[in-house]
Design a protein around this motif. Structure first.
Motif, mmCIF file in Angstrom:
data_model
loop_
_atom_site.group_PDB
_atom_site.id
_atom_site.type_symbol
_atom_site.label_atom_id
_atom_site.label_comp_id
_atom_site.label_asym_id
_atom_site.label_seq_id
_atom_site.Cartn_x
_atom_site.Cartn_y
_atom_site.Cartn_z
ATOM 1 N N GLU A 62 0.801 -1.217 0.000
ATOM 2 C CA GLU A 62 0.000 0.000 0.000
ATOM 3 C C GLU A 62 0.838 1.274 0.000
ATOM 4 O O GLU A 62 0.348 2.336 -0.357
ATOM 5 C CB GLU A 62 -0.942 0.007 1.201
ATOM 6 N N GLU A 63 2.087 1.182 0.434
ATOM 7 C CA GLU A 63 2.949 2.356 0.486
ATOM 8 C C GLU A 63 4.251 2.046 -0.238
ATOM 9 O O GLU A 63 4.772 0.938 -0.152
ATOM 10 C CB GLU A 63 3.227 2.754 1.943
ATOM 11 N N PHE A 64 4.778 3.054 -0.929
ATOM 12 C CA PHE A 64 5.944 2.863 -1.768
ATOM 13 C C PHE A 64 7.022 3.870 -1.383
ATOM 14 O O PHE A 64 6.795 4.776 -0.591
ATOM 15 C CB PHE A 64 5.548 3.001 -3.233
ATOM 16 N N ALA A 65 8.210 3.722 -1.989
ATOM 17 C CA ALA A 65 9.347 4.581 -1.656
ATOM 18 C C ALA A 65 9.753 5.408 -2.877
ATOM 19 O O ALA A 65 9.368 5.098 -4.014
ATOM 20 C CB ALA A 65 10.525 3.723 -1.197
ATOM 21 N N VAL A 66 10.548 6.423 -2.642
ATOM 22 C CA VAL A 66 11.086 7.255 -3.720
ATOM 23 C C VAL A 66 11.895 6.355 -4.648
ATOM 24 O O VAL A 66 12.673 5.519 -4.197
ATOM 25 C CB VAL A 66 11.964 8.393 -3.144
ATOM 26 N N GLY A 67 11.682 6.505 -5.954
ATOM 27 C CA GLY A 67 12.390 5.707 -6.945
ATOM 28 C C GLY A 67 11.637 4.483 -7.420
ATOM 29 O O GLY A 67 11.985 3.906 -8.441
ATOM 30 N N GLU A 68 10.600 4.059 -6.705
ATOM 31 C CA GLU A 68 9.816 2.891 -7.120
ATOM 32 C C GLU A 68 8.797 3.286 -8.174
ATOM 33 O O GLU A 68 8.142 4.320 -8.057
ATOM 34 C CB GLU A 68 9.063 2.291 -5.934
ATOM 35 N N GLN A 69 8.633 2.426 -9.192
ATOM 36 C CA GLN A 69 7.566 2.620 -10.174
ATOM 37 C C GLN A 69 6.310 1.965 -9.628
ATOM 38 O O GLN A 69 6.342 0.817 -9.203
ATOM 39 C CB GLN A 69 7.924 1.978 -11.513
ATOM 40 N N VAL A 70 5.198 2.710 -9.648
ATOM 41 C CA VAL A 70 3.938 2.217 -9.114
ATOM 42 C C VAL A 70 2.868 2.385 -10.183
ATOM 43 O O VAL A 70 2.705 3.476 -10.732
ATOM 44 C CB VAL A 70 3.524 3.003 -7.849
ATOM 45 N N GLN A 71 2.139 1.305 -10.490
ATOM 46 C CA GLN A 71 1.107 1.375 -11.513
ATOM 47 C C GLN A 71 -0.269 1.318 -10.883
ATOM 48 O O GLN A 71 -0.550 0.497 -10.021
ATOM 49 C CB GLN A 71 1.259 0.230 -12.517
ATOM 50 N N LEU A 77 3.489 5.815 -11.956
ATOM 51 C CA LEU A 77 4.070 6.965 -11.266
ATOM 52 C C LEU A 77 5.418 6.588 -10.676
ATOM 53 O O LEU A 77 5.562 5.521 -10.077
ATOM 54 C CB LEU A 77 3.145 7.434 -10.147
ATOM 55 N N THR A 78 6.387 7.493 -10.827
ATOM 56 C CA THR A 78 7.668 7.362 -10.157
ATOM 57 C C THR A 78 8.013 8.701 -9.530
ATOM 58 O O THR A 78 8.011 9.722 -10.221
ATOM 59 C CB THR A 78 8.788 6.971 -11.146
ATOM 60 N N VAL A 79 8.274 8.703 -8.224
ATOM 61 C CA VAL A 79 8.792 9.902 -7.564
ATOM 62 C C VAL A 79 10.307 9.793 -7.693
ATOM 63 O O VAL A 79 10.914 8.871 -7.150
ATOM 64 C CB VAL A 79 8.361 9.977 -6.087
ATOM 65 N N THR A 80 10.918 10.712 -8.439
ATOM 66 C CA THR A 80 12.350 10.600 -8.722
ATOM 67 C C THR A 80 13.227 11.399 -7.773
ATOM 68 O O THR A 80 14.388 11.056 -7.573
ATOM 69 C CB THR A 80 12.651 11.038 -10.172
ATOM 70 N N LYS A 81 12.686 12.460 -7.175
ATOM 71 C CA LYS A 81 13.522 13.296 -6.311
ATOM 72 C C LYS A 81 12.645 14.099 -5.354
ATOM 73 O O LYS A 81 11.531 14.483 -5.694
ATOM 74 C CB LYS A 81 14.356 14.237 -7.182
ATOM 75 N N VAL A 82 13.197 14.362 -4.157
ATOM 76 C CA VAL A 82 12.519 15.208 -3.166
ATOM 77 C C VAL A 82 13.534 16.238 -2.688
ATOM 78 O O VAL A 82 14.628 15.892 -2.261
ATOM 79 C CB VAL A 82 12.012 14.385 -1.965
ATOM 80 N N GLU A 83 13.166 17.521 -2.792
ATOM 81 C CA GLU A 83 14.031 18.609 -2.348
ATOM 82 C C GLU A 83 13.263 19.474 -1.360
ATOM 83 O O GLU A 83 12.038 19.551 -1.414
ATOM 84 C CB GLU A 83 14.452 19.493 -3.521
ATOM 85 N N LYS A 84 14.016 20.152 -0.497
ATOM 86 C CA LYS A 84 13.393 21.087 0.444
ATOM 87 C C LYS A 84 13.980 22.464 0.184
ATOM 88 O O LYS A 84 15.145 22.597 -0.167
ATOM 89 C CB LYS A 84 13.624 20.635 1.878
ATOM 90 N N ILE A 106 5.265 10.560 -14.832
ATOM 91 C CA ILE A 106 4.044 9.793 -15.101
ATOM 92 C C ILE A 106 4.177 9.187 -16.492
ATOM 93 O O ILE A 106 4.496 9.893 -17.459
ATOM 94 C CB ILE A 106 2.792 10.688 -15.037
ATOM 95 N N ASN A 107 3.940 7.882 -16.588
ATOM 96 C CA ASN A 107 3.974 7.168 -17.865
ATOM 97 C C ASN A 107 2.589 6.607 -18.156
ATOM 98 O O ASN A 107 1.888 6.187 -17.242
ATOM 99 C CB ASN A 107 4.965 6.000 -17.812
#
Length: 189
Positions: A62-71, A77-84, A106-107
């Motif tokens: 149910e929960e994914f991490a940065v860099g994982e592809q999720v369909q 969807l892939t979250v590729t980077k997080v900046e502050k 997004i693909n």
């Protein structure tokens, strides 16, 4: 002299139509009974197969991490980077807050066009607040726009949120369909 009613042509026509209608409707009743029985047998077999598959199925992540592809559907969807960011000279977050800028890709894995929109994203924090994107200029050049993706197409961009500084419980939530309650959740820490 008047003809008796049973010697008129239209009386015989109505009688023939009535006989055909009665014969036709009685034939359907005989055929529909076996169909119901076979449908019930097919349902029973399908239920047995589904029960077997359920016992073998792994728990759904149910929960994914940065860099994982999720369909989800045709959306990948892939979250590729997080900046502050503390903001710029003219655009700063509230005291005790910071901008969290998430880069997403997004693909379209389907065979029809899909739409995408930055308003499909929300972010939750450790205080249980779920917020929409922030209206800021810190990511103006890279901000995700809205549009459509053709089959096989991809788009990337950033989405900025304002969150408490140093919050370690941030989670991006992506719901690509207004008509569905299914959401992709990506832990950002």
């Amino acid at each position: 002299m008047k003809k008796p009613f049973y010697k008129k042509w239209w009386v015989w026509l109505i009688a023939i139509i009535a006989v055909i209608a009665i014969a036709g409707s009685s034939g359907e009743d005989e055929e529909s009974t076996p169909k119901v029985k076979s449908d019930a047998a097919e349902t029973s077999a399908a239920e047995k197969t589904t029960k077997k598959e359920e016992t073998k199925a792994e728990p759904v992540k149910e929960e994914f991490a940065v860099g994982e592809q999720v369909q989800l559907g045709d959306n990948v969807l892939t979250v590729t980077k997080v900046e502050k960011s503390a903001g710029g000279d003219f655009d700063q977050p509230k005291d005790g807050h910071e901008f969290v800028i998430v880069t997403v890709e997004i693909n379209n894995a389907g065979d029809e066009n899909i739409s995408y929109n930055p308003f499909d994203f929300k972010m939750s924090n450790s205080q249980g607040q779920i917020v929409d994107q922030a209206f800021t200029t810190v990511d103006t050049n890279t901000a995700l726009q809205s549009g459509e993706l053709a089959p096989g197409g991809k788009v990337s961009g950033t989405i900025a949120f304002e969150q408490p500084a140093g919050d370690t419980g941030l989670q991006l939530q992506y719901n690509p369909s207004f008509w569905s309650d299914k959401t992709i959740k990506v832990n950002l820490q």
